[in-house]
Design a protein around this motif. Structure first.
Motif, mmCIF file in Angstrom:
data_model
loop_
_atom_site.group_PDB
_atom_site.id
_atom_site.type_symbol
_atom_site.label_atom_id
_atom_site.label_comp_id
_atom_site.label_asym_id
_atom_site.label_seq_id
_atom_site.Cartn_x
_atom_site.Cartn_y
_atom_site.Cartn_z
ATOM 1 N N CYS A 94 1.930 64.837 -24.997
ATOM 2 C CA CYS A 94 2.659 65.274 -26.187
ATOM 3 C C CYS A 94 4.155 65.166 -25.912
ATOM 4 O O CYS A 94 4.595 65.211 -24.761
ATOM 5 C CB CYS A 94 2.296 66.716 -26.539
ATOM 6 S SG CYS A 94 0.524 66.997 -26.803
ATOM 7 N N ALA B 25 6.139 71.902 -29.408
ATOM 8 C CA ALA B 25 5.623 71.996 -30.780
ATOM 9 C C ALA B 25 4.414 71.101 -30.969
ATOM 10 O O ALA B 25 3.400 71.512 -31.553
ATOM 11 C CB ALA B 25 6.726 71.631 -31.769
ATOM 12 N N GLU B 26 4.486 69.887 -30.456
ATOM 13 C CA GLU B 26 3.354 68.973 -30.589
ATOM 14 C C GLU B 26 2.178 69.429 -29.731
ATOM 15 O O GLU B 26 1.019 69.233 -30.114
ATOM 16 C CB GLU B 26 3.762 67.550 -30.203
ATOM 17 C CG GLU B 26 2.668 66.531 -30.504
ATOM 18 C CD GLU B 26 3.111 65.097 -30.246
ATOM 19 O OE1 GLU B 26 2.675 64.214 -30.993
ATOM 20 O OE2 GLU B 26 3.875 64.871 -29.272
ATOM 21 N N GLN C 249 0.388 72.077 -31.758
ATOM 22 C CA GLN C 249 -0.196 71.467 -32.955
ATOM 23 C C GLN C 249 -1.469 70.695 -32.616
ATOM 24 O O GLN C 249 -2.504 70.849 -33.274
ATOM 25 C CB GLN C 249 0.827 70.550 -33.628
ATOM 26 C CG GLN C 249 1.978 71.271 -34.297
ATOM 27 C CD GLN C 249 3.147 70.356 -34.642
ATOM 28 O OE1 GLN C 249 3.061 69.136 -34.481
ATOM 29 N NE2 GLN C 249 4.233 70.939 -35.108
ATOM 30 N N LYS C 250 -1.404 69.863 -31.598
ATOM 31 C CA LYS C 250 -2.561 69.040 -31.253
ATOM 32 C C LYS C 250 -3.693 69.877 -30.643
ATOM 33 O O LYS C 250 -4.871 69.633 -30.925
ATOM 34 C CB LYS C 250 -2.142 67.929 -30.293
ATOM 35 C CG LYS C 250 -1.334 66.826 -30.967
ATOM 36 C CD LYS C 250 -1.137 65.625 -30.044
ATOM 37 C CE LYS C 250 -0.477 64.477 -30.782
ATOM 38 N NZ LYS C 250 -0.298 63.267 -29.920
ATOM 39 N N GLN D 80 -5.239 71.722 -33.594
ATOM 40 C CA GLN D 80 -5.975 70.814 -34.478
ATOM 41 C C GLN D 80 -7.293 70.399 -33.846
ATOM 42 O O GLN D 80 -8.303 70.241 -34.537
ATOM 43 C CB GLN D 80 -5.124 69.583 -34.788
ATOM 44 C CG GLN D 80 -5.680 68.720 -35.927
ATOM 45 C CD GLN D 80 -5.742 69.485 -37.236
ATOM 46 O OE1 GLN D 80 -4.727 70.008 -37.702
ATOM 47 N NE2 GLN D 80 -6.929 69.569 -37.823
ATOM 48 N N THR E 270 4.976 80.966 -29.572
ATOM 49 C CA THR E 270 4.881 79.628 -30.169
ATOM 50 C C THR E 270 3.439 79.319 -30.554
ATOM 51 O O THR E 270 3.166 78.810 -31.649
ATOM 52 C CB THR E 270 5.389 78.567 -29.179
ATOM 53 O OG1 THR E 270 6.733 78.867 -28.802
ATOM 54 C CG2 THR E 270 5.344 77.177 -29.805
ATOM 55 N N GLU F 93 1.870 79.310 -34.593
ATOM 56 C CA GLU F 93 1.190 78.125 -35.121
ATOM 57 C C GLU F 93 -0.257 78.460 -35.488
ATOM 58 O O GLU F 93 -0.786 77.978 -36.495
ATOM 59 C CB GLU F 93 1.226 77.009 -34.083
ATOM 60 C CG GLU F 93 0.795 75.641 -34.600
ATOM 61 C CD GLU F 93 1.821 74.983 -35.515
ATOM 62 O OE1 GLU F 93 1.448 74.031 -36.230
ATOM 63 O OE2 GLU F 93 2.995 75.415 -35.511
ATOM 64 N N LYS G 55 -1.021 79.681 -39.061
ATOM 65 C CA LYS G 55 -0.831 78.801 -40.217
ATOM 66 C C LYS G 55 -2.167 78.485 -40.885
ATOM 67 O O LYS G 55 -3.153 78.176 -40.220
ATOM 68 C CB LYS G 55 -0.120 77.515 -39.788
ATOM 69 C CG LYS G 55 1.326 77.744 -39.361
ATOM 70 C CD LYS G 55 2.034 76.436 -39.022
ATOM 71 C CE LYS G 55 3.491 76.681 -38.659
ATOM 72 N NZ LYS G 55 4.203 75.426 -38.291
ATOM 73 N N GLU H 142 -3.286 76.052 -42.593
ATOM 74 C CA GLU H 142 -3.875 74.713 -42.589
ATOM 75 C C GLU H 142 -4.917 74.507 -41.492
ATOM 76 O O GLU H 142 -5.783 73.636 -41.604
ATOM 77 C CB GLU H 142 -2.794 73.633 -42.476
ATOM 78 C CG GLU H 142 -1.900 73.736 -41.264
ATOM 79 C CD GLU H 142 -0.545 74.326 -41.595
ATOM 80 O OE1 GLU H 142 0.463 73.870 -41.033
ATOM 81 O OE2 GLU H 142 -0.500 75.272 -42.422
ATOM 82 N N TYR H 143 -4.853 75.326 -40.442
ATOM 83 C CA TYR H 143 -5.840 75.187 -39.365
ATOM 84 C C TYR H 143 -7.138 75.939 -39.679
ATOM 85 O O TYR H 143 -8.192 75.611 -39.135
ATOM 86 C CB TYR H 143 -5.275 75.706 -38.042
ATOM 87 C CG TYR H 143 -4.067 74.941 -37.555
ATOM 88 C CD1 TYR H 143 -4.183 73.651 -37.026
ATOM 89 C CD2 TYR H 143 -2.798 75.496 -37.615
ATOM 90 C CE1 TYR H 143 -3.077 72.955 -36.578
ATOM 91 C CE2 TYR H 143 -1.673 74.806 -37.166
ATOM 92 C CZ TYR H 143 -1.825 73.540 -36.655
ATOM 93 O OH TYR H 143 -0.720 72.852 -36.212
#
Length: 274
Positions: free
Chosen positions: A51, A55-56, A59-60, A63, A82, A86, A89, A91-92
């Protein structure tokens, strides 16, 4: 096979954890690591995903869990806030309860006793509704690990209602909220000794739904929980494994100060919740 998604895992202490876990659990675990540093493992250790930044990484890693590829989320060497920010959120779709809480499995070898302890790490000073959610979370965990009718003790300084003692008022209100509960015995206020010691129950001639045989201890606020947690580990040689719950999968939060043994206990506790 259980897959663990590790956010920030290509670090020496996490490599040690993974190697120890593979040794203890043999072929039961598979690890996928998300990190921005060089891959310090190999194909036999884990699957590595590079990554660009923290942040990535989160996120990964999240996800991957949200897509159903991993059953446990483990925080490696990244900032806790952090990851949790995340995680919340929408969306997950990983936050399944209105309140997230911390549940620890505590084993005290000298007493040959194992119990659950909540909430020592997330909710600072819960009100009645938040405490109800904390109890719901730990009740769910208790059922998952095989306690069909857990005895859940709501701790206070004494076992009698005292309107001047906030923990007593809180425990009384939560007990009332669960008065029709059929899958657990939820009771308070009750003191630590009466919740955990049958000798204390006999000495004080206490009679109640929990008599020295609590499966779960619920603390009234984080200061009590933190002190109890650390006292048990420092002076009773307790082993403790903890996870964040109220989420789609158990979340293991590791710290650089945690021993490998403690991290392994937390990972094993997470596995029991699958």
């Amino acid at each position: 096979m259980i897959t663990v998604s590790i956010a920030g895992g290509s670090q020496p202490e996490i490599l040690t954890l993974v190697n120890e876990a593979k040794n203890r659990f043999k072929e039961s675990l598979n690890f996928v690591v998300f990190d921005q540093t060089k891959d310090i493992g190999n194909s036999d250790t884990w699957e590595y995903v590079h990554c660009k930044d923290e942040a990535e990484i989160v996120q990964k890693a999240l996800q991957y869990v949200a897509d159903g590829h991993a059953q446990i989320l483990l925080k490696g060497i990244i900032q806790t806030h952090t990851l949790l920010k995340e995680l919340l959120k929408k969306e997950y779709g990983l936050k399944t309860q209105s309140v997230l809480s911390h549940v620890a499995m505590v084993t005290v070898p000298s007493k040959d006793k194992t119990f659950l302890l909540t909430d020592c790490a997330m909710n600072i000073s819960p009100d009645t509704q938040t405490m109800i959610e904390i109890v719901e979370n730990v009740k769910s965990v208790a059922h998952k690990i095989g306690l069909d009718h857990p005895k859940i003790a709501l701790l206070s300084s004494a076992e009698n209602y005292n309107p001047k003692m906030p923990s007593s008022v809180l425990a009384t209100e939560v007990t009332e909220a669960f008065k029709d509960e059929e899958n657990a015995a939820i009771f308070g206020p009750i003191s630590f000794d009466l919740a955990m010691s049958k000798e204390a129950v006999e000495h004080k001639r206490f009679v109640g739904p929990i008599m020295g045989d609590a499966d779960v201890l619920v603390v009234p606020q984080i200061d009590t929980g933190n002190s109890l947690y650390k006292s048990l580990t420092l002076f009773a040689d307790a082993t403790v494994g903890g996870t964040i719950v109220g989420t789609k999968v158990p979340v293991v939060l590791t710290s650089r100060s945690d021993t490998t043994a403690s991290k392994l206990d937390s990972l094993e506790f997470a596995m029991k919740q699958i």
